[in-house]
Scaffold this active site. Structure first.
Site, PDB file in Angstrom:
ATOM      1  N   GLY A  12       0.708  -1.332   0.197  1.00  0.00           N
ATOM      2  CA  GLY A  12       0.016   0.202   0.100  1.00  0.00           C
ATOM      3  C   GLY A  12       0.752   1.237  -0.007  1.00  0.00           C
ATOM      4  O   GLY A  12       0.461   2.317   0.446  1.00  0.00           O
ATOM      5  N   ASN A  14       1.764   3.096  -2.484  1.00  0.00           N
ATOM      6  CA  ASN A  14       1.159   3.988  -3.634  1.00  0.00           C
ATOM      7  C   ASN A  14      -0.102   4.642  -3.086  1.00  0.00           C
ATOM      8  O   ASN A  14      -0.251   5.926  -2.975  1.00  0.00           O
ATOM      9  CB  ASN A  14       0.891   3.129  -4.881  1.00  0.00           C
ATOM     10  CG  ASN A  14       1.951   3.270  -5.774  1.00  0.00           C
ATOM     11  OD1 ASN A  14       2.507   4.398  -6.373  1.00  0.00           O
ATOM     12  ND2 ASN A  14       2.871   2.207  -6.076  1.00  0.00           N
ATOM     13  N   HIS A 109       1.918   0.867 -13.223  1.00  0.00           N
ATOM     14  CA  HIS A 109       3.016  -0.286 -13.511  1.00  0.00           C
ATOM     15  C   HIS A 109       4.322   0.137 -13.428  1.00  0.00           C
ATOM     16  O   HIS A 109       4.790   1.095 -13.945  1.00  0.00           O
ATOM     17  CB  HIS A 109       2.268  -1.050 -14.842  1.00  0.00           C
ATOM     18  CG  HIS A 109       3.352  -2.308 -15.174  1.00  0.00           C
ATOM     19  ND1 HIS A 109       3.002  -3.347 -14.846  1.00  0.00           N
ATOM     20  CD2 HIS A 109       4.505  -2.310 -15.997  1.00  0.00           C
ATOM     21  CE1 HIS A 109       3.790  -4.184 -15.208  1.00  0.00           C
ATOM     22  NE2 HIS A 109       4.714  -3.405 -15.815  1.00  0.00           N
ATOM     23  N   ASP A 141      -7.772  -1.852 -19.300  1.00  0.00           N
ATOM     24  CA  ASP A 141      -8.684  -2.432 -20.264  1.00  0.00           C
ATOM     25  C   ASP A 141      -8.638  -3.908 -19.788  1.00  0.00           C
ATOM     26  O   ASP A 141      -8.278  -4.259 -18.752  1.00  0.00           O
ATOM     27  CB  ASP A 141      -8.345  -2.129 -21.540  1.00  0.00           C
ATOM     28  CG  ASP A 141      -6.884  -2.778 -21.885  1.00  0.00           C
ATOM     29  OD1 ASP A 141      -6.518  -3.668 -21.256  1.00  0.00           O
ATOM     30  OD2 ASP A 141      -6.531  -2.480 -23.156  1.00  0.00           O
TER      31      ASP A 141
HETATM   32  C1  GRF Z   1       3.976  -1.193  -7.224  1.00  0.00           C
HETATM   33  O1  GRF Z   1       5.212  -1.197  -7.791  1.00  0.00           O
HETATM   34  C2  GRF Z   1       2.938  -0.918  -8.575  1.00  0.00           C
HETATM   35  O2  GRF Z   1       3.663  -0.308  -9.571  1.00  0.00           O
HETATM   36  C3  GRF Z   1       2.896  -2.219  -8.843  1.00  0.00           C
HETATM   37  O3  GRF Z   1       2.521  -2.930  -7.658  1.00  0.00           O
HETATM   38  C4  GRF Z   1       3.545  -2.257  -6.488  1.00  0.00           C
HETATM   39  C5  GRF Z   1       2.514  -1.976  -5.551  1.00  0.00           C
HETATM   40  O4  GRF Z   1       3.244  -1.407  -4.393  1.00  0.00           O
HETATM   41  N1  GRF Z   1       1.449  -2.279  -9.623  1.00  0.00           N
HETATM   42  P1  GRF Z   1       2.488  -0.635  -3.180  1.00  0.00           P
HETATM   43  O5  GRF Z   1       1.707  -1.840  -2.427  1.00  0.00           O
HETATM   44  O6  GRF Z   1       1.729   0.610  -3.754  1.00  0.00           O
HETATM   45  O7  GRF Z   1       3.344  -0.303  -2.296  1.00  0.00           O
END
Ligand code: GRF
Length: 191
Positions: A12, A14, A109, A141
């Site tokens: 989590g 992000n 991503h 998508d």
């Molecule tokens: C990130 O590297 C994101 O790009 C990918 O999954 C990871 C999630 O990390 N889709 P976090 O849970 O947000 O730390």
């Protein structure tokens, strides 16, 4: 105010980066809820601590993938989000869900798509030997990391990088980029 529902399966970071900008007032959006398919996801605890509805949908406890998908669809629909923000959500959304929210589902991503889709984008970049990688925010998508690209940020691949050091550098870019994209969406929503 623009409302988002965030889907996350794990750590989590992000989600936390978005949350911090919302809390500081830098990002004028409302986080309607954090939904996770994994009741142990740290993302759920981050949301709960911040007073944001934290909704676990324990994937293995559903009778079938279809039952999970329906619960997810109903949960999201009840939140009436303007955008669904995937932040480390490790499942592919089904076609009905994707069709229900055209250009309303975002994913981040850890590579410069269309290079290195799928799992371990950072490891794939190292193994290929590219000298620049980065991250991509795109609309979702039905494919795996194939939707229309909204924004990208490049970072260097440095001599001596391991998967961990490269992932950490990309992650810093992810944290900035996702909020920048959300901020720009609040502006287009007003126009
Ligand atoms: C990130 O590297 C994101 O790009 C990918 O999954 C990871 C999630 O990390 N889709 P976090 O849970 O947000 O730390």
């Amino acid at each position: 105010m623009m409302r988002i529902a965030v889907l996350a399966s794990g750590r989590g970071s992000n989600f936390q980066a978005i949350l911090e900008r919302v809390q500081s007032g830098a990002l004028p959006i409302e986080i309607a809820a954090l939904i996770s398919d994994n009741p142990k996801a740290a993302a759920l605890a981050i949301a709960a601590k911040a007073g944001i509805p934290a909704i676990p949908l324990n994937y293995p406890s559903f009778d079938s993938p279809g039952a999970y998908r329906q619960a997810l669809a109903e949960t999201v629909a009840a939140l009436r989000p303007d955008y669904i923000v995937l932040a480390g959500y490790m499942r592919i959304l089904d076609s009905q869900m994707v069709a229900a929210y055209p250009r309303r589902i975002l994913n981040i991503h850890p590579s410069l798509l269309p290079a290195f889709p799928g799992l371990h984008g950072q490891r794939q970049a190292l193994e290929y030997g590219v000298k620049i990688s980065g991250c991509t925010v795109h609309y979702v998508d039905e494919g795996m990391d194939t939707g229309e690209i909204i924004a990208q940020r490049a970072v260097p691949v440095c001599p001596g990088d391991t998967e961990e050091t490269l992932a950490a550098r990309i992650l810093r870019a992810e944290h900035a980029l996702y909020s920048e994209v959300l901020l720009s969406l609040t502006r287009t929503a007003k126009e």
